[in-house]
Design a protein around this motif. Structure first.
Motif, PDB file in Angstrom:
ATOM      1  N   LEU A  54       1.136  -1.449   0.052  1.00 14.21           N
ATOM      2  CA  LEU A  54       0.085  -0.115  -0.531  1.00 14.21           C
ATOM      3  C   LEU A  54       0.855   1.461  -0.041  1.00 14.21           C
ATOM      4  N   MET A  55       2.464   0.883   0.748  1.00 13.90           N
ATOM      5  CA  MET A  55       3.182   2.635   0.782  1.00 13.90           C
ATOM      6  C   MET A  55       3.390   2.870  -0.651  1.00 13.90           C
ATOM      7  N   ALA A  56       4.466   1.296  -1.055  1.00  8.78           N
ATOM      8  CA  ALA A  56       4.948   1.812  -2.446  1.00  8.78           C
ATOM      9  C   ALA A  56       3.605   2.305  -3.731  1.00  8.78           C
ATOM     10  N   TRP A  57       2.364   2.323  -3.852  1.00 14.76           N
ATOM     11  CA  TRP A  57       0.815   2.243  -4.672  1.00 14.76           C
ATOM     12  C   TRP A  57       1.148   3.897  -4.336  1.00 14.76           C
ATOM     13  N   GLY A  58       0.694   4.200  -2.998  1.00 15.63           N
ATOM     14  CA  GLY A  58       0.876   5.710  -2.348  1.00 15.63           C
ATOM     15  C   GLY A  58       2.120   5.860  -2.747  1.00 15.63           C
ATOM     16  N   LEU A  59       3.107   5.906  -2.526  1.00 15.09           N
ATOM     17  CA  LEU A  59       4.252   6.528  -3.053  1.00 15.09           C
ATOM     18  C   LEU A  59       4.293   7.262  -4.626  1.00 15.09           C
ATOM     19  N   ALA A  60       4.255   5.780  -5.736  1.00 16.84           N
ATOM     20  CA  ALA A  60       4.085   5.941  -7.203  1.00 16.84           C
ATOM     21  C   ALA A  60       3.680   6.571  -8.029  1.00 16.84           C
ATOM     22  N   HIS A  61       2.178   6.068  -6.630  1.00 17.78           N
ATOM     23  CA  HIS A  61       0.035   7.399  -7.092  1.00 17.78           C
ATOM     24  C   HIS A  61      -0.147   7.488  -6.515  1.00 17.78           C
ATOM     25  N   PRO A  62      -0.090   8.488  -5.766  1.00  9.52           N
ATOM     26  CA  PRO A  62      -0.462   9.345  -5.062  1.00  9.52           C
ATOM     27  C   PRO A  62      -1.964  10.021  -4.938  1.00  9.52           C
ATOM     28  N   HIS A  63      -2.219  10.045  -6.769  1.00  8.99           N
ATOM     29  CA  HIS A  63      -3.619  10.668  -7.111  1.00  8.99           C
ATOM     30  C   HIS A  63      -4.402   9.430  -7.316  1.00  8.99           C
ATOM     31  N   GLU A  64      -3.948   8.133  -6.956  1.00  6.19           N
ATOM     32  CA  GLU A  64      -5.082   7.190  -7.894  1.00  6.19           C
ATOM     33  C   GLU A  64      -5.349   6.147  -6.845  1.00  6.19           C
ATOM     34  N   GLU A  65      -6.925   6.185  -7.215  1.00 10.34           N
ATOM     35  CA  GLU A  65      -7.522   4.831  -6.604  1.00 10.34           C
ATOM     36  C   GLU A  65      -6.610   3.574  -5.737  1.00 10.34           C
ATOM     37  N   VAL A  66      -6.111   2.325  -4.695  1.00  7.01           N
ATOM     38  CA  VAL A  66      -5.779   1.770  -4.936  1.00  7.01           C
ATOM     39  C   VAL A  66      -6.007   0.070  -5.378  1.00  7.01           C
ATOM     40  N   ASP A  67      -5.807  -0.147  -6.700  1.00  7.60           N
ATOM     41  CA  ASP A  67      -5.737  -1.168  -7.628  1.00  7.60           C
ATOM     42  C   ASP A  67      -6.356  -2.750  -6.543  1.00  7.60           C
ATOM     43  N   ARG A  68      -7.134  -2.865  -6.482  1.00  7.66           N
ATOM     44  CA  ARG A  68      -7.247  -4.144  -5.022  1.00  7.66           C
ATOM     45  C   ARG A  68      -6.362  -5.065  -6.149  1.00  7.66           C
ATOM     46  N   VAL A  69      -6.686  -5.416  -7.337  1.00 10.04           N
ATOM     47  CA  VAL A  69      -6.478  -6.374  -7.175  1.00 10.04           C
ATOM     48  C   VAL A  69      -5.232  -7.314  -7.981  1.00 10.04           C
ATOM     49  N   TRP A  70      -4.110  -5.558  -7.540  1.00  9.57           N
ATOM     50  CA  TRP A  70      -2.516  -5.559  -8.040  1.00  9.57           C
ATOM     51  C   TRP A  70      -1.793  -6.496  -6.886  1.00  9.57           C
ATOM     52  N   LEU A  71      -3.248  -5.177  -5.722  1.00  9.76           N
ATOM     53  CA  LEU A  71      -2.758  -5.290  -4.005  1.00  9.76           C
ATOM     54  C   LEU A  71      -2.751  -7.134  -3.967  1.00  9.76           C
ATOM     55  N   LEU A  72      -3.646  -7.844  -3.918  1.00 13.03           N
ATOM     56  CA  LEU A  72      -3.974  -9.475  -3.996  1.00 13.03           C
ATOM     57  C   LEU A  72      -2.999  -9.918  -4.374  1.00 13.03           C
ATOM     58  N   ARG A  73      -2.775  -9.481  -5.531  1.00 12.22           N
ATOM     59  CA  ARG A  73      -1.707 -10.708  -6.258  1.00 12.22           C
ATOM     60  C   ARG A  73      -0.296 -10.203  -6.485  1.00 12.22           C
ATOM     61  N   GLU A  74      -0.077  -9.443  -6.044  1.00  9.75           N
ATOM     62  CA  GLU A  74       1.446  -9.081  -5.336  1.00  9.75           C
ATOM     63  C   GLU A  74       1.343  -9.503  -4.163  1.00  9.75           C
ATOM     64  N   ALA A  75       0.774  -9.450  -2.945  1.00 14.58           N
ATOM     65  CA  ALA A  75       0.488  -9.992  -1.255  1.00 14.58           C
ATOM     66  C   ALA A  75       0.324 -11.286  -1.462  1.00 14.58           C
ATOM     67  N   PHE A  76      -0.678 -11.906  -2.487  1.00 14.18           N
ATOM     68  CA  PHE A  76      -0.908 -13.501  -2.379  1.00 14.18           C
ATOM     69  C   PHE A  76       0.891 -13.858  -3.077  1.00 14.18           C
ATOM     70  N   ALA A  77       1.216 -13.471  -3.704  1.00  9.33           N
ATOM     71  CA  ALA A  77       3.096 -13.657  -4.308  1.00  9.33           C
ATOM     72  C   ALA A  77       3.782 -14.156  -3.429  1.00  9.33           C
ATOM     73  N   ARG A  78       4.156 -12.875  -2.758  1.00 11.69           N
ATOM     74  CA  ARG A  78       5.140 -12.853  -1.767  1.00 11.69           C
ATOM     75  C   ARG A  78       4.463 -13.496  -0.480  1.00 11.69           C
ATOM     76  N   GLU A  79       3.444 -13.343   0.359  1.00  8.31           N
ATOM     77  CA  GLU A  79       2.505 -14.489   1.223  1.00  8.31           C
ATOM     78  C   GLU A  79       2.585 -15.594   1.089  1.00  8.31           C
TER      79      GLU A  79
END
Length: 311
Positions: free
Chosen positions: A109-134
């Protein structure tokens, strides 16, 4: 592209996975948060941690949240000159309440906020990346979606969309949860190492029926939580790692409450109708007279979010 002082603050909830019969498939987010802030600085890494893990987590760029931020930014071809990271952790570590998943989701989430400060969080991306790591979606998915979440693998292993999928499900307004947290930790790797590679057909059938019933109990009839949280696949095999937790589960279930091991343990979670809370308090006092478990009365339904950004 980086403005010194760019800052993102996030909150990520504790989660409980499995919920009894839903091994590696069901999870619940709770109103229990870690909050952390990252700020772009001129050079280096400053790590400040308050609360849980303050004396044990790394204080350099190998810290799980910071490492996740850097990895996610690198995936976009981005680098930062330096970061200051400050966290206030309240989710217990090594207790089966999703603290590692919360850290991963916070970093993404922090990476998204730093790189895309004015965009709504893409939760599909967030889930995919979190699952890949966890690797286990029943913690990260409820942290990301909030509430009660069902997760499953793609329908066909050879299909283009094979992999993890998830959907939030309904929660009855009367549903409450009580987490009973012991002072000891159990490593997830240890908890998974004691599980058998095969289970009796009758146990698989029993768990399938109870997992289906749990979805109904969660959305329509919380009075069925005792039956719906029955499990034969994993908790019995973990008894030697957390004997006091298993004993507490047994005693609370004998008293009529839907008690279970949260995630890999050793926290005990009780799912119940909020009207049952006075009776549960009495049952806990009788089952844990020496107060070896700290009780936390919680509500489900919350999800990870960016709560503040500034340039």
């Amino acid at each position: 592209m980086w403005a010194l002082g760019r800052q993102v603050t996030v909150e990520v909830p504790a989660t409980s996975a499995n919920l009894g019969p839903g091994f590696d498939s069901l999870g619940l987010a709770l109103n229990w948060y870690d909050r952390s802030t990252v700020t772009v600085i001129e050079d280096g890494f400053e790590i400040v941690v308050h609360g849980e893990g303050a004396d044990s987590v790394p204080c350099d760029q190998s810290h799980l949240v910071v490492a996740t931020i850097l990895e996610a930014l690198a995936d976009w071809g981005l680098q930062v000159p330096g970061l200051r990271f400050e966290a206030t952790n309240t989710i217990p570590h090594g207790r089966g309440l999703g603290s590692s998943s919360a850290a991963l989701v916070a970093g993404l989430l922090m990476a998204w906020g730093l790189a895309h400060p004015h965009e709504e969080v893409d939760r599909v991306w967030l889930l995919r990346e979190a699952f890949a790591r966890e690797g286990h979606a029943d913690n990260v998915a409820p942290a990301i979606h909030g509430g009660f979440v069902i997760t499953w693998a793609g329908a066909h292993n050879d299909s283009p969309d094979a992999g993890h999928r998830s959907r939030p499900s309904q929660i009855h307004s009367a549903v409450s949860a009580v987490a009973l947290v012991p002072g000891v930790e159990v490593l997830t790797t240890a908890a998974r190492s004691v599980l058998p590679s095969e289970v009796p057909f009758s146990d698989a059938v029993a768990n399938a029926s109870r997992a289906a019933l749990l979805v109904h109990a969660m959305s329509q009839e919380p009075s069925l939580f005792l039956e719906a949280t029955s499990d034969r696949l994993h908790q019995v095999h973990r008894a030697e790692l957390m004997p006091k937790s298993i004993q507490l589960v047994k005693e609370l279930r004998r008293a009529g409450f839907g008690a279970l091991i949260s995630g890999a343990g050793p926290t005990v979670l009780v799912l119940l109708d909020q009207d049952q809370l006075p009776g549960l308090r009495r049952a806990i006092a009788a089952a844990d007279p020496n107060r070896e478990f700290s009780a936390h009365e919680l509500r489900p339904g919350y999800r990870a979010r960016i709560i503040h950004t500034c340039e």
